[in-house]
Design an enzyme around this catalytic site. Sequence first.
Site, PDB file in Angstrom:
ATOM      1  N   ASP A  10     -26.287 -35.459 -46.239  1.00 27.01           N
ATOM      2  CA  ASP A  10     -27.466 -34.763 -45.711  1.00 27.01           C
ATOM      3  C   ASP A  10     -28.398 -35.844 -45.147  1.00 27.01           C
ATOM      4  O   ASP A  10     -28.192 -37.038 -45.392  1.00 27.01           O
ATOM      5  CB  ASP A  10     -28.168 -33.980 -46.838  1.00 27.01           C
ATOM      6  CG  ASP A  10     -29.436 -33.277 -46.352  1.00 27.01           C
ATOM      7  OD1 ASP A  10     -29.411 -32.730 -45.232  1.00 27.01           O
ATOM      8  OD2 ASP A  10     -30.450 -33.284 -47.071  1.00 27.01           O
ATOM      9  N   SER A  11     -29.448 -35.400 -44.470  1.00 30.50           N
ATOM     10  CA  SER A  11     -30.442 -36.354 -43.974  1.00 30.50           C
ATOM     11  C   SER A  11     -31.193 -37.004 -45.138  1.00 30.50           C
ATOM     12  O   SER A  11     -31.808 -38.045 -44.969  1.00 30.50           O
ATOM     13  CB  SER A  11     -31.447 -35.628 -43.082  1.00 30.50           C
ATOM     14  OG  SER A  11     -32.109 -34.633 -43.834  1.00 30.50           O
ATOM     15  N   CYS A  73     -26.129 -30.244 -44.475  1.00 26.13           N
ATOM     16  CA  CYS A  73     -27.366 -30.317 -43.697  1.00 26.13           C
ATOM     17  C   CYS A  73     -27.255 -29.287 -42.574  1.00 26.13           C
ATOM     18  O   CYS A  73     -26.330 -29.365 -41.760  1.00 26.13           O
ATOM     19  CB  CYS A  73     -27.501 -31.725 -43.123  1.00 26.13           C
ATOM     20  SG  CYS A  73     -28.898 -31.922 -41.996  1.00 26.13           S
ATOM     21  N   GLU A 152     -39.446 -33.553 -50.104  1.00 28.17           N
ATOM     22  CA  GLU A 152     -39.117 -34.960 -50.377  1.00 28.17           C
ATOM     23  C   GLU A 152     -40.257 -35.676 -51.110  1.00 28.17           C
ATOM     24  O   GLU A 152     -40.059 -36.725 -51.706  1.00 28.17           O
ATOM     25  CB  GLU A 152     -38.768 -35.691 -49.072  1.00 28.17           C
ATOM     26  CG  GLU A 152     -37.510 -35.156 -48.390  1.00 28.17           C
ATOM     27  CD  GLU A 152     -36.277 -36.058 -48.520  1.00 28.17           C
ATOM     28  OE1 GLU A 152     -36.430 -37.261 -48.729  1.00 28.17           O
ATOM     29  OE2 GLU A 152     -35.151 -35.517 -48.422  1.00 28.17           O
ATOM     30  N   CYS A 184     -32.103 -24.414 -44.496  1.00 29.00           N
ATOM     31  CA  CYS A 184     -32.252 -25.872 -44.606  1.00 29.00           C
ATOM     32  C   CYS A 184     -31.974 -26.180 -46.066  1.00 29.00           C
ATOM     33  O   CYS A 184     -32.511 -25.501 -46.960  1.00 29.00           O
ATOM     34  CB  CYS A 184     -33.667 -26.304 -44.233  1.00 29.00           C
ATOM     35  SG  CYS A 184     -34.006 -28.041 -44.607  1.00 29.00           S
ATOM     36  N   HIS A 186     -32.963 -28.369 -47.955  1.00 28.47           N
ATOM     37  CA  HIS A 186     -34.120 -28.775 -48.760  1.00 28.47           C
ATOM     38  C   HIS A 186     -34.867 -27.578 -49.346  1.00 28.47           C
ATOM     39  O   HIS A 186     -35.562 -27.712 -50.353  1.00 28.47           O
ATOM     40  CB  HIS A 186     -35.129 -29.555 -47.906  1.00 28.47           C
ATOM     41  CG  HIS A 186     -34.765 -30.979 -47.653  1.00 28.47           C
ATOM     42  ND1 HIS A 186     -33.735 -31.356 -46.827  1.00 28.47           N
ATOM     43  CD2 HIS A 186     -35.315 -32.126 -48.120  1.00 28.47           C
ATOM     44  CE1 HIS A 186     -33.671 -32.675 -46.789  1.00 28.47           C
ATOM     45  NE2 HIS A 186     -34.625 -33.168 -47.559  1.00 28.47           N
TER      46      HIS A 186
HETATM   47  N1  DGL Z   1     -31.676 -30.716 -45.187  1.00 30.64           N
HETATM   48  C1  DGL Z   1     -31.527 -30.686 -43.796  1.00 30.64           C
HETATM   49  C2  DGL Z   1     -31.179 -29.336 -43.250  1.00 30.64           C
HETATM   50  O1  DGL Z   1     -30.539 -28.585 -43.948  1.00 30.64           O
HETATM   51  C3  DGL Z   1     -32.389 -31.480 -42.906  1.00 30.64           C
HETATM   52  C4  DGL Z   1     -33.820 -31.559 -43.092  1.00 30.64           C
HETATM   53  C5  DGL Z   1     -34.340 -32.608 -42.152  1.00 30.64           C
HETATM   54  O2  DGL Z   1     -33.913 -33.746 -42.254  1.00 30.64           O
HETATM   55  O3  DGL Z   1     -35.160 -32.271 -41.281  1.00 30.64           O
HETATM   56  O4  DGL Z   1     -31.477 -29.017 -42.124  1.00 30.64           O
END
Ligand code: DGL
Length: 268
Positions: A10-11, A73, A152, A184, A186
Amino acid sequence: MDNRPIGVFDSGLGGLTVLKKMMELFPGESLVYFGDNGRAPYGTKSKETVTKFTFQDVRFLLNQDIKMMVIACNTASACSYEAVTQAFDFPIVEVVRPGALAAVKETRNKKVGVIGTVATVGSGVYEKAIHKLDSTIQIYQRACPLFVPLAEEGWWENDIAERVAQEYLIPLKEEGIDTLVLGCTHYPILEKTISKVMGDEVKLVNSAFEVAKLVNEITESNCMKRDENVKPVYRYYTSDSVEKFESLGSAFLGEKIYSVEKVDIERY
Ligand code: DGL
């Protein structure tokens, strides 16, 4: 039988919400996780940049002697999954289609909200994926760019998180949706705050469980399961601070993460 690990990236830390479901569903598998924290967020960047980063992440994990890979991600899945699968002849699972499937299974009134990064929402992939499964569903989308930094930062349930959630989500609630896709990886970490704003009548769905199920099916049907007598190994890598990954990553995962290694991802 295949004892090699499954690679996940993931990012940043969001993909740990997917990793957690994988650990729950098949505790016997070894896993290698890479979080590109040094270059996060991806969701505010262009498709070209996200694709460049995604290719580097994929190449790094392919170097770890893995048997399959999960792009945990949504942004990388939305912007780069097609290009990646064309370039690499390797089993790679993304997270958008499983999330769309979860929403279609859940909705009763056929009004579905989708929230994600600017890049994911702008790509229109969820709309396409949901309409492929059921073209009568009405979709209401909203980019929520401040959710990733809040997640985060560990600001999951405070007043600021709630205020931001109200600003983004009340218009979706007013449309009368009964299902909201957390598009997302996150966002599940902000689930309590999101749910407080949306109310109990709106079901929150994310792709983590569907992704874990899909990975399990692929390993089973291709005789790629790990020998259950061999103890699984979990390895973690980040492109930024190891200490930050260990402390916040442990909170994301709900269990202690030890011995994270730093990677110079630009080399890949
Ligand atoms: N967790 C990621 C997603 O599902 C990326 C969030 C990000 O880096 O902007 O899109």
